[in-house]
Each structure stands twice: as structure tokens, then as C-alpha cells.
Motif scaffolding. Sequence first.
Motif, PDB file in Angstrom:
ATOM      1  N   ARG A 176      -5.639  -4.090  -5.553  1.00 16.81           N
ATOM      2  CA  ARG A 176      -6.121  -2.712  -5.623  1.00 16.81           C
ATOM      3  C   ARG A 176      -7.654  -2.641  -5.588  1.00 16.81           C
ATOM      4  NH1 ARG A 176      -2.069   0.897  -7.195  1.00 16.81           N
ATOM      5  NH2 ARG A 176      -0.327  -0.231  -6.301  1.00 16.81           N
ATOM      6  N   HIS A 192      -6.625  -3.238  -0.776  1.00 14.70           N
ATOM      7  CA  HIS A 192      -5.654  -3.898   0.096  1.00 14.70           C
ATOM      8  C   HIS A 192      -6.309  -4.679   1.241  1.00 14.70           C
ATOM      9  CE1 HIS A 192      -2.046  -2.226  -1.834  1.00 14.70           C
ATOM     10  NE2 HIS A 192      -2.869  -1.245  -2.131  1.00 14.70           N
ATOM     11  N   LYS A 195      -6.746   4.185  -5.251  1.00 17.25           N
ATOM     12  CA  LYS A 195      -7.575   2.984  -5.261  1.00 17.25           C
ATOM     13  C   LYS A 195      -8.077   2.835  -6.693  1.00 17.25           C
ATOM     14  CE  LYS A 195     -11.515   0.712  -3.172  1.00 17.25           C
ATOM     15  NZ  LYS A 195     -12.623   0.755  -2.231  1.00 17.25           N
ATOM     16  N   HIS A 196      -7.998   1.647  -7.216  1.00 20.41           N
ATOM     17  CA  HIS A 196      -8.195   1.460  -8.641  1.00 20.41           C
ATOM     18  C   HIS A 196      -9.164   0.318  -8.878  1.00 20.41           C
ATOM     19  CE1 HIS A 196      -4.957   3.553 -10.948  1.00 20.41           C
ATOM     20  NE2 HIS A 196      -5.814   3.305 -11.895  1.00 20.41           N
ATOM     21  N   GLU A 236       0.828  -1.199   0.000  1.00 17.36           N
ATOM     22  CA  GLU A 236       0.000   0.000   0.000  1.00 17.36           C
ATOM     23  C   GLU A 236       0.864   1.252   0.000  1.00 17.36           C
ATOM     24  OE1 GLU A 236      -4.261   0.892   2.076  1.00 17.36           O
ATOM     25  OE2 GLU A 236      -2.882  -0.525   2.955  1.00 17.36           O
TER      26      GLU A 236
END
Length: 351
Positions: free
Chosen positions: A337, A341, A236-237, A221
Amino acid sequence: MIKTKTIFAWKDKESAVSEGAEQLRNGGLVVFPTETVYGLGANAFDAEAVKHIFEAKGRPQDNPLIVHIAAIEQIGDIAAEVSPVARTLMEAFWPGPLSVIMKKSARIPDEVSAGLETVAVRMPGNDLARELIARAGIPVAAPSANTSGKPSPTLARHAYEDLCGKVPLIIDGGPCRVGVESTVVDATGKVPVILRPGDITPGMIREAVGGVRVHDGVMSEMKKDEVCASPGMKYKHYAPQAGVTVFTGDKKEVAKCINFRYHIDSMQGKKAVVLCLDECAGLYAECSILPLGKNAGDAEAALFRVLREIDEQGFDAAYFHAQEEKMGLAVMNRMIRAAGHHIVAAGEEKE
Ligand code: TXA
Ligand code: MG
């Protein structure tokens, strides 16, 4: 709102290429297929055009774009310096799903590089993408053609859902062959450093160059304010609305954990779904499954479509049965992601 036109490349390739090239030359945005995911392109030399990319995607200003080219000669206008490592990588993997980071030339506006001294360059493996760039006669800056934070588009329909009314033209070239975004490699030093894993693996890069390093941020992270090698790593994806959890560890322990969670969810009236390779489907006989296929290639190709399906089918929770050796680094990285996490080491749970 602007009117969005779609051209089906398999019906009318000439219109797709000529209208796309004209848009790009005139400072417009074009959604186009590549072998990895759909891209949202603009003239990489035109700062105003590039600003529209950030607006259409809702993309943070500090996240730089990849510049796409159709011929190796274009590098001279984009990079100030091509290191021996960069040269080797380009020769080994272009055209293909590899973005190479180099020192940028003065012609590349800060809007593309987000103020960095470097620029990521890639020559896509998709023929139509290269024809479009060649016809436009300029390098094309293009992120993935999704709303920022959503899974990358592997079908034109995904890009349409996110960008309809925001872009004048979408070229539909069918499903993307690879399905995850290009491997991003920093080639400014002696040893190439992978900042984002993709279909070109660390092993392939080591074989071509003689050495490789995977950046720590690929699996761990990054904090929002941390200065990092690749700004894309800190966001964040790929996140669906549903909560996603990644389960790692022994296959049977993972299955026990996921089945238990699934059972609790059902009792609470929550709809859950399991994401796993086909070989594990038998472990989830009682569960809804979104299958990822037989191997890393299948999982890469299915992943982003499946992440969108989690929401399309109204699931509240998604449980991902991780098998890193079989799925590969690219799939693991995207799932970690998507889960923000949230990882459970099965059999070692401290609850
Ligand atoms: O496969 C792909 O790479 C697709 C297709 C359209 O080519 N494009 C794509 O672009 O995935 P995008 O913008 O979604 O992701 C670009 C990634 C980001 O994580 C960004 O931070 C990183 O590349 N990047 C771009 N330029 C960089 C640079 N100069 N230094 C470090 N990272 C960079
Ligand atoms: Mg993206």
C-alpha cells in the motif's frame, strides 16, 4: 486551533486515565496508546463526537471505525448478534490485536459504521487502554491517530505531529508493542474472512476456528469505486512523500535490481534508501539502509516509524526488499500500500 495537552502515562497514570475518561464522557477526543498503534478515541454512542474524529484526521466519510471495549459484557450494547465464529475468536484472542466484525446494534450511530449494517469491535491488549475505556464507562470508537493517508502512529510523537491543535489530549504511553494495526476479521459468516492482516495471523485464526479465508483485496489493488468488503482497503495508505517500490523474488536478483536503481539515483543526485531485514544488510554495503530487524515481529514494530523516517531524513526514493515468508502478511500488505502497488518482480523485469 485548540490547545493540545500531553500527559505522560508513566509519570502520572492516574491523571492520564481520569482526564482521558472525562474528555471521552464529555464528547471530546483523546489520543491513547494501544498495543498496535495509537488510537484517536471518542464516545462510540455519540454521533457528534465521532464526527470530530473524521474532521481531525481528514478521513473519508465512508471508512468505518473500530469500537474498543474493556469488558466482554459491553458487546451486548454494540452487536445485534454474536455469531459462534465471533464468540470463538473473542475467546481465543481478546484482549489482543484482533478486530471482529459483527452485525451492529441500533445504538451504534451510522457515523461509526459509515452506514454499514456491521461494526468492528476490539478489546485492546494494552492495560492503560482498557483502564481508560473502563473508567469512561462507554465504548470508544477509535481509528489510528494519524492524518488520513499517513503512516499509523507507533509513538505519541507521531500523533502529536499529525494532530497537534486538533485534539485536546494526547496520552503518551511509550512505543506500541506490536506496531501494525489489528487484524480485521469478518465473523458474520461460517468461515472468518481476514480483511486486513495483522499480528494475529491466518494460521492462528485457522487453528482457533477451524477455517479462514484471506480476502483478495489484502494484496491486490481495489478500484476507488469498487464495492468492497472493507472500505479501508481501497485507499492509498501509509504513504511517505518519497516514491516507494517493492521488490520481490530471489534474494540475489532483488539485490542486483535495487543496487542498480540506487546507483542510477545517485548519479542523478537523488537520495535513495533500502528497507530490508538485517540478514540482507550485507547485500547493500554501498547503500543507506533503514533496517527492519530480524523477523516478522521486529519488522511489524519498526515499519511505521521507518516509513515516517523516509521523509524525516529527506529521502527521494525507498526500495523495499520483500521477503514474504520471513516478514509475514501484515508487513507485506502495508508495504504494498505504501508503494501504491508499485511492485517489481526482480529477474522478470520487462523494461
Ligand atoms: O489496531 C487497530 O485496529 C487500531 C487501534 C487504534 O485499535 N485502529 C485502526 O483503526 O487501525 P482504523 O480506523 O485506522 O482502521 C480500521 C479498519 C479500516 O480499514 C476499516 O475500513 C475497517 O477497519 N473496518 C471498520 N469497520 C468495518 C466494518 N464494519 N466492515 C468492514 N471493515 C471495517
Ligand atoms: Mg488507520
